[in-house]
Design an enzyme around this catalytic site. Structure first.
Site, PDB file in Angstrom:
ATOM      1  N   PRO A  37      28.748  69.238  53.253  1.00 26.36           N
ATOM      2  CG  PRO A  37      28.192  66.737  52.372  1.00 26.36           C
ATOM      3  CD  PRO A  37      29.401  67.712  52.881  1.00 26.36           C
ATOM      4  CD  GLU A  38      29.127  74.948  55.247  1.00 26.93           C
ATOM      5  OE1 GLU A  38      28.536  75.260  56.107  1.00 26.93           O
ATOM      6  OE2 GLU A  38      29.911  75.047  54.489  1.00 26.93           O
TER       7      GLU A  38
ATOM      8  CE  LYS B 102      29.223  70.752  59.822  1.00 30.49           C
ATOM      9  NZ  LYS B 102      30.252  70.703  59.697  1.00 30.49           N
TER      10      LYS B 102
ATOM     11  NE  ARG C  59      28.326  61.936  71.626  1.00 34.00           N
ATOM     12  CZ  ARG C  59      27.839  59.984  71.106  1.00 34.00           C
ATOM     13  NH1 ARG C  59      27.433  59.943  71.717  1.00 34.00           N
ATOM     14  NH2 ARG C  59      27.901  60.278  70.020  1.00 34.00           N
TER      15      ARG C  59
ATOM     16  CG  ASN D 257      36.141  75.922  56.211  1.00 34.27           C
ATOM     17  OD1 ASN D 257      36.567  76.974  57.565  1.00 34.27           O
ATOM     18  ND2 ASN D 257      37.681  76.173  55.681  1.00 34.27           N
TER      19      ASN D 257
ATOM     20  NE  ARG E   5      37.148  72.358  57.467  1.00 37.31           N
ATOM     21  CZ  ARG E   5      35.900  72.159  57.101  1.00 37.31           C
ATOM     22  NH1 ARG E   5      35.134  71.738  57.372  1.00 37.31           N
ATOM     23  NH2 ARG E   5      36.349  71.942  55.931  1.00 37.31           N
TER      24      ARG E   5
END
Ligand code: ZN
Length: 263
Positions: free
Chosen positions: A2-3, A52, A121, A162, A252
């Site tokens: 999941p993005e 995410k 971060r 992706n 990827r």
């Protein structure tokens, strides 16, 4: 995986469905029993998404921290709530709706300091306001990595996965193989504005749709899976007909058009 748009949508729906009354929290699988016991009977104050990462604040000194990872799912169930099916790490049950969490990379209780440390971060989140875009642009360009890999670095831009990276680079006409330090100001502006716009659409629809309704001839909400993307897992370029190239970038696969995305 999941993005970011899905995580932001989940945060919004959790607030809408669980925010009013104390929740009934359980760990049907048993692996999060102690955590569920802490949350049981508490009211969700606020769910919030950063990239995410999903954080649920129940007004305690510990915050529920969830990262779905590659296969994790957080599913909404409607009343009457069925018995748990499969391996459910955490069930949060409200009056009318419940949520089942399965297969997450992370599901734990953390301190507010730990949450701040995770957030600090992360790079700019396209679905949050007030990002420092000059800093983000310079950070993105501080590497010679291919841009196709750089946009997946969550400490630069948080939330892109992706599918979005293939679509955004296509729409900006940028080859995923270009070194990040060659990205010009106007190209960065194009990347950022498309990312914000497309992820907002994705959050609203609950799925990734990047094609232009005028090009497809129907509204985004009615597009089927063969119509909603330009590049990701496509065979030919929707705009010029060239056969797309598949390359491994950042570990990827990415699909791109050598004509529309030269260099
Ligand atoms: Zn093309």
């Amino acid at each position: 995986m999941p993005e970011g748009h899905i995580i932001h949508r989940l945060a919004k729906e959790l607030n809408e469905t669980l925010g009013k009354r104390p929740v009934h929290a359980t760990s049907p699988q048993g692996r999060f029993s102690a955590g569920a016991e802490v949350l049981n009977g508490e009211r969700l104050v606020k769910a919030d998404a950063f990239g995410k990462y999903l954080f649920c604040d129940f007004g305690l000194d510990q915050i529920l921290h969830i990262h779905l990872g590659l296969i994790g799912k957080l599913r909404r169930l409607h009343a009457p709530i069925p018995e748990p099916v499969g391996v459910i790490r955490l069930r949060l049950e409200g009056d009318d709706d419940a949520w089942d969490l399965s297969g997450p990379t992370r599901c734990d209780l953390i301190s507010p300091d730990e949450m701040e440390s995770i957030i600090s971060r992360l790079g700019a989140d396209p679905l949050r306001r007030n990002s420092d875009l000059i800093q983000t642009r310079e950070l993105l360009r501080s590497s010679r990595k291919p841009i196709g890999a750089r946009v997946l670095d969550q400490d630069v831009i948080a939330g892109i996965g992706n599918v979005y990276r293939a679509e955004i680079l296509f729409l900006c006409g940028i080859s995923p193989l270009r070194p990040s330090n060659t990205i010009k100001d106007d190209e960065f502006d194009c990347l950022w504005s498309h990312t914000v716009e497309l992820m907002r659409i994705g959050k609203r629809l609950g799925r990734i749709v990047t094609t232009d309704p005028t090009e497809i001839g129907k509204p985004r909400g009615r597009m089927n899976d063969s119509e909603r993307l330009y590049a990701y897992k496509q065979e030919h370029c929707r705009r010029c007909g060239t056969e797309l190239v598949v390359a491994k970038v950042g570990g990827r696969s990415i699909w791109y058009c050598p004509t529309c995305q030269p260099g």
